[in-house]
Design a protein around this motif. Structure first.
Motif, short mmCIF file in Angstrom:
data_model
loop_
_atom_site.label_atom_id
_atom_site.label_comp_id
_atom_site.label_asym_id
_atom_site.label_seq_id
_atom_site.Cartn_x
_atom_site.Cartn_y
_atom_site.Cartn_z
N THR A 30 0.99 -1.50 0.23
CA THR A 30 0.20 0.40 -0.16
C THR A 30 0.68 1.28 0.06
OG1 THR A 30 -1.57 -0.78 0.96
CG2 THR A 30 -1.53 1.40 1.24
N PHE A 31 1.95 1.31 0.72
CA PHE A 31 2.90 2.10 0.91
C PHE A 31 3.66 2.64 -0.49
CE2 PHE A 31 7.27 4.50 1.10
CZ PHE A 31 6.81 5.22 1.73
N ILE A 32 4.08 1.69 -0.66
CA ILE A 32 4.80 1.93 -2.22
C ILE A 32 3.97 2.25 -3.97
CG2 ILE A 32 6.20 0.09 -3.96
CD1 ILE A 32 7.08 0.93 -1.58
N LYS A 33 2.40 1.62 -3.45
CA LYS A 33 1.73 2.03 -4.71
C LYS A 33 1.20 3.92 -4.08
CE LYS A 33 -0.34 -2.28 -5.46
NZ LYS A 33 -2.13 -3.38 -5.57
N GLY A 34 1.21 3.88 -2.79
CA GLY A 34 0.93 5.15 -2.07
C GLY A 34 2.04 6.07 -3.41
N LEU A 35 3.07 6.05 -3.28
CA LEU A 35 4.23 6.25 -4.38
C LEU A 35 4.06 6.96 -5.43
CD1 LEU A 35 7.23 5.05 -2.67
CD2 LEU A 35 6.23 7.17 -1.82
N TYR A 36 3.09 5.75 -5.86
CA TYR A 36 2.94 6.37 -7.52
C TYR A 36 1.68 7.08 -7.47
CZ TYR A 36 1.56 5.52 -12.17
OH TYR A 36 1.18 5.20 -13.63
N ALA A 37 1.01 6.93 -6.82
CA ALA A 37 -0.49 8.12 -6.37
C ALA A 37 0.27 9.59 -5.99
CB ALA A 37 -1.37 7.65 -5.48
N ARG A 38 1.02 10.20 -5.63
CA ARG A 38 1.35 10.78 -5.08
C ARG A 38 2.42 10.98 -6.55
NH1 ARG A 38 4.47 13.24 -0.79
NH2 ARG A 38 4.93 15.54 -0.88
N MET A 39 2.97 10.37 -7.67
CA MET A 39 3.55 10.51 -8.75
C MET A 39 2.51 11.19 -9.41
SD MET A 39 6.51 7.67 -9.24
CE MET A 39 7.17 8.66 -10.38
N ASP A 56 0.10 1.73 -13.74
CA ASP A 56 -0.97 2.39 -12.33
C ASP A 56 -0.15 2.12 -10.97
OD1 ASP A 56 -0.67 -0.46 -13.07
OD2 ASP A 56 -2.61 -0.70 -14.19
N GLU A 57 -0.83 1.60 -10.07
CA GLU A 57 0.10 1.23 -9.31
C GLU A 57 0.80 0.14 -9.38
OE1 GLU A 57 -3.16 2.01 -6.46
OE2 GLU A 57 -2.41 4.56 -6.36
N THR A 58 0.29 -1.50 -10.27
CA THR A 58 0.12 -2.04 -9.84
C THR A 58 1.86 -2.81 -10.58
OG1 THR A 58 -1.75 -2.37 -9.29
CG2 THR A 58 -0.40 -4.66 -10.36
N ASP A 59 1.44 -1.81 -12.18
CA ASP A 59 2.55 -1.60 -12.81
C ASP A 59 4.14 -1.38 -11.70
OD1 ASP A 59 0.90 -2.70 -14.61
OD2 ASP A 59 0.85 -0.82 -15.72
N TYR A 66 9.71 -7.13 -8.81
CA TYR A 66 10.07 -8.51 -9.44
C TYR A 66 11.14 -8.06 -10.56
CZ TYR A 66 5.66 -10.21 -6.91
OH TYR A 66 5.11 -10.12 -5.76
N GLY A 67 10.89 -6.19 -10.72
CA GLY A 67 11.27 -6.37 -12.58
C GLY A 67 12.97 -6.25 -12.12
#
Length: 183
Positions: A30-39, A56-59, A66-67
């Motif tokens: 959730t925190f990592i996805k939130g960083l993308y939402a902030r971007m 999106d946040e999942t990508d 995993y990348g």
């Protein structure tokens, strides 16, 4: 505002790796996805992921889980103010990517960048050996602000690669500026 304490230390700034130790990650999904939402809210995601590879946040989460990308969260007084990540890591070299949130633009962003690049250049393994002697960066040429910023943090421009990046928005390839910094 960032207060300089010494040549490579800034009061309140920290660089925290997104790592897994014994099955537990340093930040939850959730925190990592939130960083993308902030971007996205800062209108930065499409500028950072110019090729449309992260939609999106999942990508975004999967890119770091995993990348083969090593994510670090830039914190100021325990609040995220940006991210940086390394990829293309080989013996003693890596490519760096930066994204500072609007909250720190013009408020010490160069000092934060100098702190972060110094930390990245001085990462050591368990034996005390440096991971990186040189860090490179490749920036889409239309990003003049980013190009000026990396020069201010100490990176040196070495040239341009024609049509290096695919720009999904414009449906064409764009040139890229190549830069580096040595420890």
């Amino acid at each position: 505002m960032v207060d300089k304490v010494s040549d490579n230390t800034y009061e309140g700034i920290s660089l925290i790796p997104y790592i897994e130790i014994d099955g537990i990650r340093s930040f939850n999904d959730t925190f990592i996805k939130g960083l993308y939402a902030r971007m996205v809210s800062d209108n930065l995601a499409s500028k950072i992921f110019i090729d449309g590879s992260v939609r999106d946040e999942t990508d975004f989460l999967n890119m770091y889980k995993y990348g083969g990308n090593n994510l670090f969260v830039i914190m100021e007084n325990k609040e995220p103010v940006g991210i940086t990540w390394l990829n293309g890591c080989r013996k003693n070299t890596a490519a760096a990517h930066f994204c500072l949130f609007k909250s720190v633009w013009g408020k010490g962003s160069v000092d934060i960048g100098k702190y972060v690049i110094n930390k990245l250049l001085n990462l050591r393994d368990i034996n005390g050996d440096y991971y990186h002697d040189v860090i490179t960066g490749v920036i889409p040429e239309p990003r003049t602000f980013a190009i000026a910023w990396i020069q201010k943090i100490g990176m040196k421009i070495i040239g341009t690669i024609p049509k290096y990046f695919w720009c999904e928005k414009d449906n064409k390839s764009v040139d890229a500026v190549v830069a580096y910094i040595e420890r």
